[in-house]
Design a protein around this motif. Structure first.
Motif, PDB file in Angstrom:
ATOM      1  N   ASN A   1      90.901 -21.494-130.807  1.00  0.00           N
ATOM      2  CA  ASN A   1      90.476 -20.817-129.644  1.00  0.00           C
ATOM      3  C   ASN A   1      91.543 -19.493-129.246  1.00  0.00           C
ATOM      4  O   ASN A   1      92.393 -20.108-128.842  1.00  0.00           O
ATOM      5  CB  ASN A   1      90.064 -21.499-128.365  1.00  0.00           C
TER       6      ASN A   1
ATOM      7  N   THR B   1      84.790 -26.063-129.619  1.00  0.00           N
ATOM      8  CA  THR B   1      84.957 -24.905-129.035  1.00  0.00           C
ATOM      9  C   THR B   1      84.015 -23.771-128.955  1.00  0.00           C
ATOM     10  O   THR B   1      83.814 -23.036-128.271  1.00  0.00           O
ATOM     11  CB  THR B   1      86.205 -24.528-129.267  1.00  0.00           C
TER      12      THR B   1
ATOM     13  N   SER C   1      82.926 -15.719-128.040  1.00  0.00           N
ATOM     14  CA  SER C   1      82.042 -16.531-127.054  1.00  0.00           C
ATOM     15  C   SER C   1      81.847 -15.833-125.817  1.00  0.00           C
ATOM     16  O   SER C   1      81.127 -16.142-124.984  1.00  0.00           O
ATOM     17  CB  SER C   1      82.385 -17.992-126.839  1.00  0.00           C
TER      18      SER C   1
ATOM     19  N   GLY D   1      87.340 -16.399-128.079  1.00  0.00           N
ATOM     20  CA  GLY D   1      86.445 -17.303-129.047  1.00  0.00           C
ATOM     21  C   GLY D   1      87.336 -17.619-130.131  1.00  0.00           C
ATOM     22  O   GLY D   1      88.487 -17.177-130.168  1.00  0.00           O
ATOM     23  N   PRO D   2      86.972 -18.272-131.097  1.00  0.00           N
ATOM     24  CA  PRO D   2      87.608 -18.733-132.366  1.00  0.00           C
ATOM     25  C   PRO D   2      87.974 -17.811-133.415  1.00  0.00           C
ATOM     26  O   PRO D   2      87.353 -16.684-133.477  1.00  0.00           O
ATOM     27  CB  PRO D   2      86.650 -19.870-132.915  1.00  0.00           C
TER      28      PRO D   2
ATOM     29  N   PRO E   1      92.396 -21.048-124.741  1.00  0.00           N
ATOM     30  CA  PRO E   1      92.782 -20.080-125.432  1.00  0.00           C
ATOM     31  C   PRO E   1      94.232 -19.717-125.640  1.00  0.00           C
ATOM     32  O   PRO E   1      94.864 -19.536-124.556  1.00  0.00           O
ATOM     33  CB  PRO E   1      91.704 -18.744-125.483  1.00  0.00           C
TER      34      PRO E   1
ATOM     35  N   GLN F   1      92.399 -15.535-127.392  1.00  0.00           N
ATOM     36  CA  GLN F   1      91.929 -14.461-126.653  1.00  0.00           C
ATOM     37  C   GLN F   1      92.778 -13.251-126.540  1.00  0.00           C
ATOM     38  O   GLN F   1      93.881 -13.384-126.687  1.00  0.00           O
ATOM     39  CB  GLN F   1      91.837 -15.001-124.931  1.00  0.00           C
TER      40      GLN F   1
END
Length: 608
Positions: free
Chosen positions: A193, A62, A281, A266-267, A147, A195
């Motif tokens: 992941n 990811t 990301s 992102g993570p 996500p 958001q």
């Protein structure tokens, strides 16, 4: 690239850091003892497979981290289980630049590790990882798992469970309850992941390209867009740190009250500088607010204006003198007395025995004049070299500035770095034995810490006692996201002793003169609701004037998404009971990315 602070620290990770990643293998994997990511993550904070080798762990890549000493990548299982407590993502620590791409379907064979950012002594939670990996790429260009949305509805209102008393208060072994506790919820998403969307900035971008947002727009909101921290038992659960996996040149330079519009994804990582962190990301678009630096009102002719200002390790080599001067002259309206904290000696952090700070102070006074302010006079006492803590070699100390056209200083010989100042009674009035003087400098409460500076001032014929303080910092305290809940505040032990010494000295003054005007002010390094403040206040000898403000306006500092009080002005009963005072925390620094100090100054106006 993002923060150099991503460096991995602690003996627990030495083997991992020194290991090398195996070359990517393109052959079919061996099928033995295969486990899923959710099996590795388990239902507690530590993996049931910790220290064990796992084989052919499957997932979709990811995100990659290609900078710093924590290089590696995240994988996530696209077919999750039904247990909300088990994360479907995990970080694969490679130590060198990973040779996979986002969207690769991989299997990973390696050792499960529980890495504690900052080392075990920090009290931080651990991050579950796969180390010493052998990686097999099965296919590329796969869809990345969607996500998980973090928002005000998904994050619980309760912050954390109480730690297991049988495990020194650790929550590590407790089964996660992600629908009940915020920390459990974030832990259940570790490595996945995630958001957030349309989030308000609650701590400005720092020099390490980090900022904090809140996913709960109504949680203890301040009128300037931050989130107030008002009690140990009232944590702000919507706070989340944001970093970037991209270039820091592209990272938004945000102030409090700005907005990250759209999606940031992102993570979800965990680090020693704030705990749970969305390593983006994809970053939302910065929408600037209209936050302005505050300006307080000018004191009237009959009011004495006394301020405190931590100027953050100021030395002659700094380029912030003009900005500090402008803040004092324009935003603080040239107070009659200014107690400065963190004035360094004449050569700053150079550790060569220099303790004098006359060049530092003179440069600031000259800058104030150039900014249109008064020609301040000043008093201070040089510390014993390397005995007052702070930056090694810097010899920080408190300094009184005063406007001789409005107020006079009562000089009384005998004050030096090691001689304690006392209180006498002369003609029915309290009087210091030395002015300026240091309070009980041999007391072990002040070991490696700043000693309070006491001085007598006269305004319109009336004596005012001012005690400048800089109590010991919160360094060593466990973070709010620690594995120990509630987190230990070890720094309080020394700070409570210091508060006791200050209160005792004020009590001496009030015994000699019941109606004496006394102010104890400075960087107290503790909250207005803390036990430190209660000890300073004692049985009514002092009272923290910031409590005269509405709760939503009580802050002088912004840390990890929490606006909070560290700097205070405490007043004696003669000042408080008259109710003829006006207190202002003047927000010129803490909410801004271009701050010249991390503290906001405060000013108190009253009629002696």
């Amino acid at each position: 690239m993002p923060s150099k602070r991503t460096a991995r620290i602690g003996a627990l990770t030495v083997a991992a850091v020194c290991s090398t990643v195996s070359a990517v293998v393109l052959t079919a994997p061996a099928h033995a003892d295969t486990v899923h990511i959710h099996d590795i993550q388990g239902t507690t904070r530590t993996s049931p497979y910790a220290g064990q080798k796992v084989t052919d762990v499957a997932g979709i890549v990811t995100a990659l981290r290609t900078y710093g000493s924590s290089r590696g990548f995240w994988i996530q299982d696209p077919t999750p289980d039904t247990d909300p407590a088990t994360s479907e993502g995990v970080f694969v620590f490679t130590s060198s630049t990973p040779k996979v791409a986002v969207g690769d379907s991989v299997t990973v064979t390696g050792t499960v590790s529980e890495y504690v950012p900052g080392g075990a002594s920090s009290g931080n939670q651990s991050l579950t990882e796969i180390t010493k990996p052998t990686i097999t790429v099965l296919s590329s260009g796969n869809a990345v798992p969607a996500p998980t949305v973090i928002n005000s509805r998904s994050v619980p209102a309760a912050y954390a469970p109480a730690g297991d008393t049988a495990a020194s208060g650790s929550i590590n072994a407790l089964t996660l309850e992600p629908k009940k506790y915020a920390l459990d919820y974030y832990e259940s998403l570790e490595g996945m992941n995630v958001q957030v969307a349309d989030t308000r900035v609650v701590t400005a971008t720092d020099p390490y390209s980090e900022l904090w947002v809140t996913v709960k727009p109504h949680e203890n909101v301040t009128r300037r867009g931050g989130t107030i921290y008002g009690a140990y038992t009232s944590q702000n659960t919507g706070r989340l740190q944001i970093q970037s996996l991209g270039s820091t040149a592209d990272f938004p330079v945000a102030n409090v009250g700005d907005k990250l519009a759209g999606t940031t994804a992102g993570p979800l990582d965990y680090n020693q500088f704030g705990g749970y962190t969305l390593v983006a990301s994809q970053l939302g678009t910065l929408e600037k607010g209209d936050l302005k630096r505050e300006t307080t009102r000018k004191q009237s002719r009959g009011e004495l204006a006394v301020a405190t200002y931590n100027v953050e390790n100021l030395d002659p080599g700094d380029g912030t003198f003009a900005a500090h001067a402008a803040a004092i002259v324009n935003n603080l309206q040239s107070p009659d007395i200014v107690s400065l904290e963190e004035i360094q000696d004449n050569n700053g952090a150079t550790d060569d025995g220099t303790v004098a700070a006359d060049q530092t102070v003179t440069k600031l006074i000259d800058a104030i004049v150039a900014a249109g302010g008064p020609k301040y006079d000043w008093r201070s006492i040089d510390p014993v070299n390397d005995k007052d803590g702070g930056e090694p070699g810097g010899n920080i100390r408190q300094v009184f500035l005063f406007n001789p056209e409005r107020v006079s200083f009562t000089d009384r010989a005998g004050g030096d770095s090691t001689t304690p100042v006392g209180v006498t009674k002369v003609h029915g009035k309290a009087q210091l034995t030395a002015s300026p003087g240091r309070i009980d400098p041999a007391n072990t409460a002040w070991t490696s810490s700043r000693k309070p500076l006491a001085g007598e001032f006269v305004f319109r014929g009336k004596t005012v006692f001012v005690i400048a303080n800089h109590l010991n910092s919160k360094g060593g305290d466990q973070g709010l996201t620690a594995q120990y809940q509630p987190p230990a505040r070890s720094s309080e032990t020394q700070r409570h002793l210091q508060a006791t010494a200050v209160n005792s000295f004020v009590t001496e003054i009030l015994k000699a003169q019941k109606n004496a005007d006394v102010l104890a002010l400075g960087d107290m390094n503790d909250f207005e609701f803390s036990d430190t403040t209660k000890i300073l206040e004692g049985d009514g000898e002092l009272w923290s004037a910031i409590k005269s403000l509405p709760k939503s306006e009580r802050y002088t500092y912004d840390y990890q998404g929490n606006q909070q009080v560290l700097d205070q002005i405490l007043v004696s009963p003669s000042i408080r009971k008259g109710c003829d005072f006006d207190y202002d925390s003047v927000h010129v620094n803490s909410e801004f990315s271009d701050q010249i100090s991390d503290h906001d100054p405060q000013v108190l106006r009253f009629r002696p």
